[in-house]
Enzyme design. Structure first.
Site, mmCIF file in Angstrom:
data_model
loop_
_atom_site.group_PDB
_atom_site.id
_atom_site.type_symbol
_atom_site.label_atom_id
_atom_site.label_comp_id
_atom_site.label_asym_id
_atom_site.label_seq_id
_atom_site.Cartn_x
_atom_site.Cartn_y
_atom_site.Cartn_z
ATOM 1 C CG ASN A 9 -1.802 1.217 1.311
ATOM 2 O OD1 ASN A 9 -1.940 1.961 0.340
ATOM 3 N ND2 ASN A 9 -2.410 1.440 2.461
ATOM 4 C CE LYS A 11 -0.302 3.303 4.712
ATOM 5 N NZ LYS A 11 -0.148 3.449 6.168
ATOM 6 C CG HIS A 96 -5.798 1.723 5.297
ATOM 7 N ND1 HIS A 96 -5.370 2.682 6.195
ATOM 8 C CD2 HIS A 96 -4.754 0.869 5.130
ATOM 9 C CE1 HIS A 96 -4.122 2.426 6.542
ATOM 10 N NE2 HIS A 96 -3.723 1.335 5.915
ATOM 11 C CD GLU A 98 -3.096 5.569 6.555
ATOM 12 O OE1 GLU A 98 -2.022 5.300 7.114
ATOM 13 O OE2 GLU A 98 -3.245 5.591 5.317
ATOM 14 C CD GLU A 168 -3.527 -2.428 7.352
ATOM 15 O OE1 GLU A 168 -2.406 -2.455 6.841
ATOM 16 O OE2 GLU A 168 -4.315 -1.491 7.194
ATOM 17 N N GLY A 174 2.491 2.217 10.909
ATOM 18 C CA GLY A 174 3.410 3.340 10.804
ATOM 19 C C GLY A 174 4.062 3.748 12.105
ATOM 20 C CB SER A 214 5.132 -1.840 11.796
ATOM 21 O OG SER A 214 4.698 -0.517 12.043
#
Length: 251
Positions: A9, A11, A96, A98, A168, A174, A214
């Site tokens: 991904n 991003k 996701h 985010e 996730e 991150g 991660s």
């Protein structure tokens, strides 16, 4: 036997020139170095889908990072499932954290996105996971299972079979923190059991469940050794060809 899939991904990263260079490097390295039957997906910024689709091979697919829940309309800046389909892009990331956090995507919106993706022949990589606060203060397994119930369990067994699930833990995205192999296995097994409770053991056993959060070349082999972890959804490490290919090789 369920499919092993490692997806990157990207991003909101890479210029056009950098995107072509990275894709080309990964495609050639996969062809030269990876002998397993793992499928590789590069989920890239929508601006580059058309260009990078030209680099797709039988081993490496290009995927989108998001679609709108409507097929068309006055939604400036958005991309639709029919648009993605028209480029012969097979995969799309949905849900996701985010997107949930920054753009207010709810389970109800995601159910619509899943529907229109499937209607257009796209394979959703559906993300689910819990925050650190939720993990510490709530029944986090039930919470993540509910994300599947609310957004996916209206589907038929045949439709559900088109999905990839990506667990996730938000606290590991991150941050450099990673769920231990046992933590990942425990959640993946709980999700597979939850799927079986709705669709039966055969559908559950055939569902690919990735781990994301991660993932690195250093921890990938241990994570992928867990029996219910069927690959990874890789963020930062997918932006460097050597790191990403080493993760693919780890499976």
């Amino acid at each position: 036997m369920r499919k092993k899939i490692v997806a990157g991904n990207w991003k909101m990263n890479k210029t056009a020139e950098e995107a072509v260079a990275l894709t080309s490097e990964i495609v050639h390295m996969i062809a030269d170095e990876v002998t397993s039957d793992v499928e590789v997906v590069l989920c890239v910024p929508s601006l580059y889908l058309s260009t990078l689709q030209q680099y797709a091979t039988g081993r490496v697919s290009i995927g989108a990072q998001n679609i709108h829940q409507k097929a068309s309309g006055a939604y400036t800046g958005e991309i639709s499932a029919p648009m993605v389909k028209s480029l012969n892009i097979p995969y799309v990331i949905l849900g996701h954290s985010e997107r949930r956090q920054y753009f207010g995507e709810t389970d109800e919106i995601l159910a619509e996105k899943v529907n229109i993706a499937l209607e257009n022949g796209l394979k959703p990589i559906f993300c689910c996971g819990e925050s650190l606060e939720q993990r510490q203060n709530e029944d986090y397994i039930a919470l993540v299972q509910a994300q599947l119930t609310n957004a996916l369990f209206h589907l038929s067994a045949e439709q559900f079979g088109q999905l990839v699930i990506a667990y996730e833990p938000i606290w590991a995205i991150g941050t450099g923190l990673t769920a231990s192999a046992q933590q990942a296995q425990d959640m993946h097994a709980a999700l597979r059991s939850h799927i079986a409770s709705k669709y039966g053991a055969e559908v559950a056993d055939n569902t690919t469940i990735q781990y994301g959060g991660s993932v690195s070349a250093a921890n990938a082999a241990e994570l992928f050794s867990s029996p219910d972890v069927d690959g990874g959804l890789v963020g930062g490490a997918s932006l460097k060809s050597r790191d990403f290919v080493n993760i693919v090789k780890a499976i």
